[in-house]
Design a protein around this motif. Structure first.
Motif, PDB file in Angstrom:
ATOM      1  N   VAL A 316       0.820  -1.216   0.000  1.00  0.00           N
ATOM      2  CA  VAL A 316       0.000   0.000   0.000  1.00  0.00           C
ATOM      3  C   VAL A 316       0.851   1.262   0.000  1.00  0.00           C
ATOM      4  O   VAL A 316       0.441   2.295  -0.527  1.00  0.00           O
ATOM      5  CB  VAL A 316      -0.958  -0.012   1.218  1.00  0.00           C
ATOM      6  N   ASN A 317       2.061   1.201   0.566  1.00  0.00           N
ATOM      7  CA  ASN A 317       2.908   2.393   0.751  1.00  0.00           C
ATOM      8  C   ASN A 317       4.092   2.456  -0.200  1.00  0.00           C
ATOM      9  O   ASN A 317       5.191   2.840   0.188  1.00  0.00           O
ATOM     10  CB  ASN A 317       3.425   2.448   2.191  1.00  0.00           C
ATOM     11  N   SER A 318       3.861   2.062  -1.436  1.00  0.00           N
ATOM     12  CA  SER A 318       4.904   2.172  -2.471  1.00  0.00           C
ATOM     13  C   SER A 318       6.183   1.438  -2.097  1.00  0.00           C
ATOM     14  O   SER A 318       7.284   1.872  -2.440  1.00  0.00           O
ATOM     15  CB  SER A 318       5.211   3.646  -2.766  1.00  0.00           C
ATOM     16  N   GLY A 319       6.027   0.340  -1.355  1.00  0.00           N
ATOM     17  CA  GLY A 319       7.184  -0.490  -1.029  1.00  0.00           C
ATOM     18  C   GLY A 319       7.727  -0.313   0.365  1.00  0.00           C
ATOM     19  O   GLY A 319       8.572  -1.096   0.811  1.00  0.00           O
ATOM     20  N   ASP A 320       7.268   0.720   1.099  1.00  0.00           N
ATOM     21  CA  ASP A 320       7.762   0.974   2.458  1.00  0.00           C
ATOM     22  C   ASP A 320       6.958   0.181   3.487  1.00  0.00           C
ATOM     23  O   ASP A 320       5.732   0.300   3.547  1.00  0.00           O
ATOM     24  CB  ASP A 320       7.658   2.463   2.803  1.00  0.00           C
ATOM     25  N   ILE A 321       7.662  -0.607   4.299  1.00  0.00           N
ATOM     26  CA  ILE A 321       7.007  -1.327   5.390  1.00  0.00           C
ATOM     27  C   ILE A 321       7.008  -0.423   6.614  1.00  0.00           C
ATOM     28  O   ILE A 321       8.056   0.065   7.041  1.00  0.00           O
ATOM     29  CB  ILE A 321       7.749  -2.641   5.724  1.00  0.00           C
ATOM     30  N   MET A 322       5.825  -0.199   7.179  1.00  0.00           N
ATOM     31  CA  MET A 322       5.717   0.678   8.333  1.00  0.00           C
ATOM     32  C   MET A 322       5.959  -0.102   9.625  1.00  0.00           C
ATOM     33  O   MET A 322       5.541  -1.251   9.770  1.00  0.00           O
ATOM     34  CB  MET A 322       4.336   1.331   8.382  1.00  0.00           C
ATOM     35  N   LEU A 323       6.667   0.540  10.558  1.00  0.00           N
ATOM     36  CA  LEU A 323       6.902  -0.064  11.859  1.00  0.00           C
ATOM     37  C   LEU A 323       5.626   0.056  12.683  1.00  0.00           C
ATOM     38  O   LEU A 323       5.120   1.157  12.897  1.00  0.00           O
ATOM     39  CB  LEU A 323       8.048   0.646  12.583  1.00  0.00           C
ATOM     40  N   PRO A 324       5.066  -1.073  13.147  1.00  0.00           N
ATOM     41  CA  PRO A 324       3.804  -0.992  13.889  1.00  0.00           C
ATOM     42  C   PRO A 324       3.973  -0.334  15.259  1.00  0.00           C
ATOM     43  O   PRO A 324       5.025  -0.445  15.890  1.00  0.00           O
ATOM     44  CB  PRO A 324       3.391  -2.458  14.046  1.00  0.00           C
ATOM     45  N   SER A 325       2.935   0.366  15.688  1.00  0.00           N
ATOM     46  CA  SER A 325       2.952   1.009  17.007  1.00  0.00           C
ATOM     47  C   SER A 325       1.548   0.935  17.586  1.00  0.00           C
ATOM     48  O   SER A 325       0.564   0.852  16.852  1.00  0.00           O
ATOM     49  CB  SER A 325       3.405   2.469  16.910  1.00  0.00           C
TER      50      SER A 325
END
Length: 458
Positions: A316-325
């Motif tokens: 969803v984010n153009s290849g960037d994995i978001m760090l969960p919080s």
């Protein structure tokens, strides 16, 4: 004559003695005067030097006092310092986020008290807890394990996280990493094929035999009258094992599969506010095992539900994995914020154009693939019709063949506001198959976006 001479000599001596004594006295007086003048000059010079330097010394003293006061204030036990992420880990390690519908928690420690404000969406969490309560009361169709994770796809904020494990009631099933990944791993294989093999949604592929089996004879790169022709997007949407088995074994190989598994974050401890292990991916010397890995048809590759949501965030984010919080901020007893969440990218998994292609494949999974039945009627639904929905399903028994794991990982993107969430749902069915993961995904999307849509209408 002689007497007179002697007398004259004595008088001369006396006269000379007196003159010398007077000169000596005058000399000593002169020395005293000079010494006094020198002492006076030294004294005046010292006073002037003191006057010039005194203000500087005073400023230095003030600086020293300020430093001392600052140091003392830091040593004051009542004064709270900012919390590090490691300290926060320890404070919230025993907090049962998955078992409550609250989003604010008050925690006491021997040192002080904390107010923890989380990103949990109370309405959605409460809804999922009510679903779990109903499941626990079932005598038929009750799952052995179930986990729901809902995350803001572009920020990593967890807005719902709950589930249960009948075998281990105290565990957090959302961060457990021993679920077989099954066909969810096709996300990684497909991404690698797009970037390294140049595959597009329309790339033509062939396979022989059943879609959902994986025999060694199905891994030969042959094209004959018994072969089925299929596009890459359809192979992904329908989760065709022989196609992805051949991609893994014959075209990507061990090093590429390992490289992309690492790029997405397998075999790593995710140092979030709730540290957890992402999942396991290991190769061996068997070529057939490479085919099993490529299509996910094995119990060796595992993931946690929270990591499943992270995989979707990359798409969803153009290849960037978001760090969960999960923590928004922490305040001390005086209301001072001592920890505040900072949005962070965990890693770059794939190129933006690859992510765009993967979104197309996932949308086809929902519209025409393995999730089609679960999302039937979405195009006419008042809420779901306003969303772009995509995902990947997976299904596999455990080694003992006692639990069948059923996955849905995917996204919902509101077309007008571009608000998007990532979902990761796994259901461990026992003897009787109950509600499937894809159906739960549909329920969650409708519940969450119905509220946001209603709010937007106000």
């Amino acid at each position: 004559m002689i007497i007179n001479k002697k007398e004259n000599s004595w008088r001369d001596f006396q006269s000379n003695y007196i003159v010398k004594k007077r000169k000596k006295k005058k000399f000593l007086a002169t020395i005293k005067v000079i010494t006094g003048l020198v002492f006076l000059l030294i004294l005046i010079s010292g006073i002037q030097s003191f006057k010039i330097q005194a203000p500087e010394n005073k400023d230095d003293d003030r600086k020293t006092v300020k430093k001392t006061l600052a140091a003392n204030s830091q040593k004051n036990p009542k004064e709270q310092k900012l919390l590090s992420k490691n300290q926060l880990n320890q404070i919230i390690s025993t907090t049962k986020f998955t078992k409550t519908d609250k989003n604010i928690f008050f925690l006491d420690t021997p040192e002080t008290s904390y107010k923890i404000t989380t990103s949990i969406d109370v309405d959605l969490q409460e809804y999922l807890l009510s679903v779990l309560d109903r499941l626990k009361k079932l005598t038929r169709g009750k799952p052995q394990r179930i986990a729901f994770v809902v995350m803001e796809a572009d920020t990593g904020k967890i807005i719902a996280m709950t589930g249960f494990d009948l075998e281990n009631p105290n565990a957090n099933p959302c961060i457990a990493s021993n679920y077989p990944a099954a066909s969810i791993f096709k996300i990684i294989t497909a991404s690698a094929a797009v970037e390294t093999l140049g595959y597009t949604p329309g790339t033509t592929l062939y396979f022989n035999g059943n879609k959902y089996t994986l025999y060694k004879r199905q891994l030969k790169d042959v094209k004959n009258k018994y072969s089925c022709k299929i596009s890459f997007s359809r192979a992904f949407a329908e989760s065709v094992n022989p196609v992805f088995g051949k991609i893994g074994k014959n075209h990507l190989g061990e090093k590429r599969l390992e490289s992309y598994a690492d790029a997405f974050g397998f075999n790593q401890i995710i140092h979030s506010e709730l540290p957890f292990f992402s999942g396991r991916f290991e190769t061996n010397s068997s070529e057939y095992h490479l085919a099993e890995l490529g299509c996910g048809f094995n119990t060796d590759t595992t993931i946690s539900p929270l990591f499943g949501a992270m995989l979707i965030s990359a798409v969803v984010n153009s290849g960037d994995i978001m760090l969960p919080s999960i923590v928004e901020h922490v305040t001390d007893p005086d209301g001072k914020i001592i920890y505040k969440n900072k949005q962070a990218t965990y890693k770059k998994a794939i190129r933006p154009e690859t992510a765009t292609t993967m979104m197309q494949l996932m949308k086809k999974t929902v519209s025409k693939g393995t999730a089609r039945k679960s999302f039937r009627g979405s195009s006419k639904d008042a809420v779901l019709s306003k969303l772009t929905i995509g995902g990947k399903t997976g299904s596999l028994y455990n080694k003992e063949h006692t639990v069948k794991y059923d996955w849905f990982t995917g996204f919902g993107n509101e077309k007008t506001t571009n608000k998007k969430i990532a979902l990761s749902i796994v259901v461990g069915h026992r003897e009787y198959i109950g509600t499937k993961a894809g159906t739960y995904a549909k329920m969650i999307l409708k519940k969450y976006f119905k509220k946001t849509y209603a709010t937007a209408q106000l």
